[in-house]
Design a protein around this motif. Structure first.
Motif, short mmCIF file in Angstrom:
data_model
loop_
_atom_site.label_atom_id
_atom_site.label_comp_id
_atom_site.label_asym_id
_atom_site.label_seq_id
_atom_site.Cartn_x
_atom_site.Cartn_y
_atom_site.Cartn_z
N SER A 107 5.18 17.60 -3.73
CA SER A 107 5.66 16.27 -3.35
C SER A 107 4.94 15.22 -4.19
O SER A 107 4.03 15.52 -4.97
CB SER A 107 5.42 16.02 -1.86
N LEU A 108 5.36 13.98 -4.02
CA LEU A 108 4.75 12.87 -4.73
C LEU A 108 4.10 11.92 -3.74
O LEU A 108 4.63 11.68 -2.65
CB LEU A 108 5.79 12.11 -5.55
N LEU A 109 2.97 11.37 -4.11
CA LEU A 109 2.27 10.39 -3.29
C LEU A 109 2.41 9.03 -3.93
O LEU A 109 2.04 8.84 -5.10
CB LEU A 109 0.80 10.75 -3.13
N PHE A 110 2.94 8.09 -3.18
CA PHE A 110 3.14 6.72 -3.68
C PHE A 110 2.07 5.82 -3.08
O PHE A 110 1.87 5.78 -1.86
CB PHE A 110 4.52 6.22 -3.28
N ARG A 111 1.38 5.09 -3.95
CA ARG A 111 0.37 4.13 -3.51
C ARG A 111 0.85 2.72 -3.84
O ARG A 111 1.03 2.37 -5.00
CB ARG A 111 -0.96 4.40 -4.23
N PRO A 112 1.09 1.89 -2.82
CA PRO A 112 1.60 0.54 -3.09
C PRO A 112 0.53 -0.39 -3.66
O PRO A 112 -0.64 -0.33 -3.25
CB PRO A 112 2.06 0.07 -1.71
N THR A 113 0.95 -1.21 -4.59
CA THR A 113 0.09 -2.26 -5.13
C THR A 113 0.64 -3.65 -4.80
O THR A 113 -0.02 -4.66 -5.06
CB THR A 113 -0.05 -2.13 -6.66
N ARG A 114 1.84 -3.69 -4.24
CA ARG A 114 2.47 -4.95 -3.82
C ARG A 114 3.44 -4.64 -2.70
O ARG A 114 4.24 -3.70 -2.80
CB ARG A 114 3.19 -5.61 -5.00
N VAL A 115 3.38 -5.42 -1.63
CA VAL A 115 4.23 -5.20 -0.45
C VAL A 115 4.92 -6.51 -0.10
O VAL A 115 4.25 -7.53 0.12
CB VAL A 115 3.39 -4.71 0.76
N VAL A 116 6.24 -6.49 -0.06
CA VAL A 116 7.02 -7.68 0.27
C VAL A 116 7.95 -7.36 1.44
O VAL A 116 8.69 -6.38 1.39
CB VAL A 116 7.85 -8.18 -0.94
N LEU A 117 7.88 -8.17 2.46
CA LEU A 117 8.73 -8.03 3.64
C LEU A 117 9.67 -9.23 3.70
O LEU A 117 9.21 -10.38 3.68
CB LEU A 117 7.88 -7.97 4.91
N ARG A 118 10.97 -8.96 3.77
CA ARG A 118 11.95 -10.03 3.91
C ARG A 118 12.63 -9.92 5.27
O ARG A 118 13.21 -8.89 5.60
CB ARG A 118 13.00 -10.01 2.81
N GLN A 119 12.54 -11.00 6.04
CA GLN A 119 13.21 -11.12 7.33
C GLN A 119 14.11 -12.35 7.28
O GLN A 119 14.09 -13.10 6.29
CB GLN A 119 12.16 -11.24 8.45
N PRO A 120 14.93 -12.59 8.32
CA PRO A 120 15.79 -13.77 8.29
C PRO A 120 15.02 -15.08 8.08
O PRO A 120 15.57 -16.04 7.53
CB PRO A 120 16.46 -13.74 9.68
N SER A 121 13.76 -15.10 8.48
CA SER A 121 12.96 -16.32 8.32
C SER A 121 12.47 -16.50 6.89
O SER A 121 11.95 -17.56 6.54
CB SER A 121 11.75 -16.27 9.27
N GLY A 122 12.63 -15.47 6.04
CA GLY A 122 12.20 -15.57 4.66
C GLY A 122 11.35 -14.37 4.25
O GLY A 122 11.07 -13.47 5.05
N ALA A 123 10.94 -14.37 2.98
CA ALA A 123 10.13 -13.27 2.44
C ALA A 123 8.66 -13.64 2.48
O ALA A 123 8.28 -14.81 2.33
CB ALA A 123 10.56 -12.95 1.01
N VAL A 124 7.82 -12.63 2.68
CA VAL A 124 6.38 -12.84 2.72
C VAL A 124 5.70 -11.71 1.96
O VAL A 124 6.10 -10.56 2.04
CB VAL A 124 5.86 -12.92 4.17
N LEU A 125 4.68 -12.07 1.19
CA LEU A 125 3.86 -11.09 0.49
C LEU A 125 2.77 -10.62 1.45
O LEU A 125 1.95 -11.42 1.91
CB LEU A 125 3.25 -11.71 -0.77
N VAL A 126 2.76 -9.33 1.76
CA VAL A 126 1.82 -8.79 2.74
C VAL A 126 0.52 -8.41 2.06
O VAL A 126 0.52 -7.73 1.02
CB VAL A 126 2.43 -7.56 3.44
N ASP A 127 -0.59 -8.83 2.63
CA ASP A 127 -1.90 -8.48 2.09
C ASP A 127 -2.08 -6.96 2.12
O ASP A 127 -1.81 -6.31 3.14
CB ASP A 127 -2.99 -9.15 2.92
N LEU A 128 -2.54 -6.38 1.01
CA LEU A 128 -2.64 -4.92 0.90
C LEU A 128 -3.65 -4.33 1.88
O LEU A 128 -3.42 -3.27 2.47
CB LEU A 128 -3.00 -4.52 -0.52
N ASP A 129 -4.78 -5.00 2.08
CA ASP A 129 -5.78 -4.50 3.02
C ASP A 129 -5.24 -4.55 4.45
O ASP A 129 -5.47 -3.62 5.25
CB ASP A 129 -7.07 -5.31 2.93
N GLU A 130 -4.52 -5.63 4.78
CA GLU A 130 -3.94 -5.73 6.12
C GLU A 130 -2.85 -4.67 6.30
O GLU A 130 -2.72 -4.08 7.38
CB GLU A 130 -3.36 -7.13 6.33
N PHE A 131 -2.07 -4.41 5.26
CA PHE A 131 -1.03 -3.39 5.32
C PHE A 131 -1.64 -2.02 5.55
O PHE A 131 -1.15 -1.23 6.38
CB PHE A 131 -0.23 -3.40 4.02
N ALA A 132 -2.72 -1.70 4.84
CA ALA A 132 -3.36 -0.40 4.98
C ALA A 132 -3.99 -0.22 6.36
O ALA A 132 -3.98 0.88 6.93
CB ALA A 132 -4.42 -0.22 3.89
#
Length: 242
Positions: A107-132
């Motif tokens: 299998s492959l392991l993916f490590r994110p370096t950028r996380v973006v969440l888009r909801q109806p209220s708009g897009a937000v860049l998620v902090d990587l440490d908070e995401f982890a």
């Protein structure tokens, strides 16, 4: 037309992103200019990494092994789709940019370096440490079954819950449907002929499992039973009986 109900306690961006990731059944992968779709092929590590099972002849697998660094850049996309049929069913989209590396078991392991969440209220860049560090909502795996059961088996309960919605939010409503539930509350979709809006009903305390959710829902229903039926809904019901 948006809702006029005050939005109350809800999950933060990191928790919401991890919930989308935990509940998603499929994902789109773009790497080396090519896009592949995978269904039921990924799992999530504790810190938010993505393990992806790919066929032996996958171009993505070949790219991971042949890349000089062993880590080709890639983009993963996940969609959060409402389990109940409503207008504009995609409630959120999650994009992860990062790197793939062979995981050692095919299998492959993916490590994110950028996380973006888009909801109806708009897009937000998620902090990587908070995401982890974040954990998905405890109700996320069961949400689809809970909402479809509420919509299909208990339409009377959904109608009763509209007593907790401000009358102006129900103006010209044609249908009210449960749209989402998390440990903090229940969101209702109010559809009109050419528009829709969402309102959120907050639990008195967060629910950490389905048993606690049942108690929180009973508390909301008891509160709704003590409230007057909205005039807009009474008028809608009367017109439908003609």
């Amino acid at each position: 037309m948006g809702d006029t109900q005050d939005w109350a306690a809800g999950p933060g961006a990191a928790e919401r992103a991890r919930s989308v990731l935990a509940a998603a059944w499929s994902c789109g992968v773009t790497a080396d200019g090519a896009r592949e779709e995978y269904v039921g092929a990924h799992s999530v590590t504790e810190d938010g990494g993505v393990l992806l099972d790919v066929p032996e002849d996958s171009a993505l697998l070949a790219a991971a092994f042949c890349s000089p660094r062993g880590e080709p850049s890639a983009m993963l996309e996940f969609a959060d789709v409402a389990p109940v049929p409503v207008r504009q069913r995609i409630r959120a989209r999650l994009w992860l940019a990062g790197w793939f590396a062979p995981a050692g078991d095919g299998s492959l392991l993916f490590r994110p370096t950028r996380v973006v969440l888009r909801q109806p209220s708009g897009a937000v860049l998620v902090d990587l440490d908070e995401f982890a560090a974040a954990r998905p909502d405890p109700l996320a795996p069961a949400e689809a079954g809970l909402l479809t059961h509420l919509a299909d088996a208990h339409p009377d309960a959904v109608e009763r819950l509209t007593r907790l919605v401000r009358p102006e939010s129900l103006h010209a409503a044609t249908r009210v449907t449960p749209l989402a539930v998390d440990r903090h509350g229940l969101t209702l979709r109010i559809e009109r002929t050419r528009a829709h809006g969402d309102v959120r009903l907050t639990f008195h305390t967060p629910a950490d499992d389905v048993t606690q959710l049942t108690e929180r829902m009973h508390a909301l229903l008891a509160q709704a039973s003590a409230a007057a039926c909205p005039r807009a809904l009474l008028r809608q019901r009367a017109e439908g009986d003609r």
